[in-house]
Design an enzyme around this catalytic site. Structure first.
Site, PDB file in Angstrom:
ATOM      1  N   ASP A 193      25.031  17.515 -37.460  1.00 14.12           N
ATOM      2  CA  ASP A 193      24.179  17.660 -38.456  1.00 14.12           C
ATOM      3  C   ASP A 193      23.318  19.056 -38.019  1.00 14.12           C
ATOM      4  OD1 ASP A 193      24.303  15.053 -40.369  1.00 14.12           O
ATOM      5  OD2 ASP A 193      22.839  13.944 -38.210  1.00 14.12           O
TER       6      ASP A 193
ATOM      7  N   ASP B 218      12.861  10.880 -33.830  1.00  9.05           N
ATOM      8  CA  ASP B 218      12.262  10.051 -33.836  1.00  9.05           C
ATOM      9  C   ASP B 218      13.120   9.235 -32.207  1.00  9.05           C
ATOM     10  OD1 ASP B 218      15.730   9.670 -33.829  1.00  9.05           O
ATOM     11  OD2 ASP B 218      15.600   8.399 -35.410  1.00  9.05           O
TER      12      ASP B 218
ATOM     13  N   ASP C 251      30.445  12.244 -37.207  1.00  3.60           N
ATOM     14  CA  ASP C 251      29.698  13.864 -38.716  1.00  3.60           C
ATOM     15  C   ASP C 251      28.507  14.681 -37.843  1.00  3.60           C
ATOM     16  OD1 ASP C 251      27.573  13.047 -38.167  1.00  3.60           O
ATOM     17  OD2 ASP C 251      27.538  11.693 -39.503  1.00  3.60           O
TER      18      ASP C 251
END
Length: 255
Positions: free
Chosen positions: A19, A85, A17
């Site tokens: 983002d 992160d 996917d």
């Protein structure tokens, strides 16, 4: 385009996917796309629906989170990168200009095949314990190494996972089962004593029966699932490649 999709393209994997990050606010995105809706409680995001796909669009987030409970603080692309992160997930790709933006020395970590936390290890897993699960998942799906201090930090903060909701744990389990690497990921999570917070009954059962048929059958089933998922992904890649070649021929014929 930001995060895992950029990482996967760089290491030669097909992204599952894409983002998107932007300086536009969620309400502005909503006005631009009629097929979108705003989601999220802590931090507002926009989901844009296109046929069967959902594109998640986030506004650049500030490194300064302000007062307690104040989450929708927007910032610059540099601040957003430093809120991510791990460095491998902090790259931004502009497909129009074919440029990659790196604010965290992520390209160096990718070249050296290393997982590195951007946020200090003393706070990152306290701030969001699910990052420990993602760290294990990234090491197993990319083949990257985990630095010694990061390894120790996960073992030290493993108990923080008990503070996470069951819905978040369930979401992570489903994500792992769809990776095609579920067997090796769950083995590693079990080794780090993280799996017991995700699926406690199964974790306890395979711990008690480590060398018996129950444990073997469980991991054999995961291996079969991984083989089927990877086979499906391969077939889809071949189909997509054929469709792209067909489209190119049609365009060439029109020209």
């Amino acid at each position: 385009i930001v995060g895992g999709a950029v990482r996967d393209l760089l290491i030669g994997k097909q992204p599952k996917d894409f983002d998107i990050a932007t300086n536009a606010f969620p309400k502005e995105i909503r006005k631009l796309f009629w097929n979108s809706r705003i989601i999220g409680r802590r931090f507002k995001l926009a989901h844009i629906y296109f046929q069967e796909k959902i594109f998640e669009v986030s506004t650049f987030r500030s490194s300064d989170q302000g007062e307690l409970g104040e989450h929708n603080i927007y910032g610059t692309i540099e601040e957003d990168a430093n809120r991510r992160d791990f460095s491998m997930n902090s790259l931004y790709y502009d497909p129009l200009e074919s440029q990659i933006f790196d604010f965290t020395n992520a390209m160096r970590d990718i070249r050296e095949k290393r997982v590195r936390s951007i946020i200090p290890l003393s706070i990152t897993f306290i701030e969001d314990p699910v990052r420990m699960i993602r760290c294990i998942k990234y090491t197993e799906t990319t083949g990257f190494s985990m630095p010694y201090r990061l390894n120790l930090s996960i073992k030290k903060h493993a108990k923080e996972l008990k503070l996470c909701s069951s819905s978040r744990m369930t979401e992570e389990v489903f994500k792992i089962l769809q990776t095609g690497y579920s067997c090796v990921i769950i083995k590693k999570l079990h080794q780090y004593r993280l799996f017991s917070y995700m699926m406690p009954i199964i974790s306890e059962a395979i711990s008690k029966n480590r060398k018996t048929s129950l444990s073997q059958e469980f991991f054999n089933s995961l291996q079969k699932l991984d083989l089927e998922i990877n086979d499906t992904i391969m077939k889809m890649d071949i189909l997509n490649s054929s469709n792209r070649n067909l489209s190119e021929k049609e365009i060439s014929g029109v020209q």
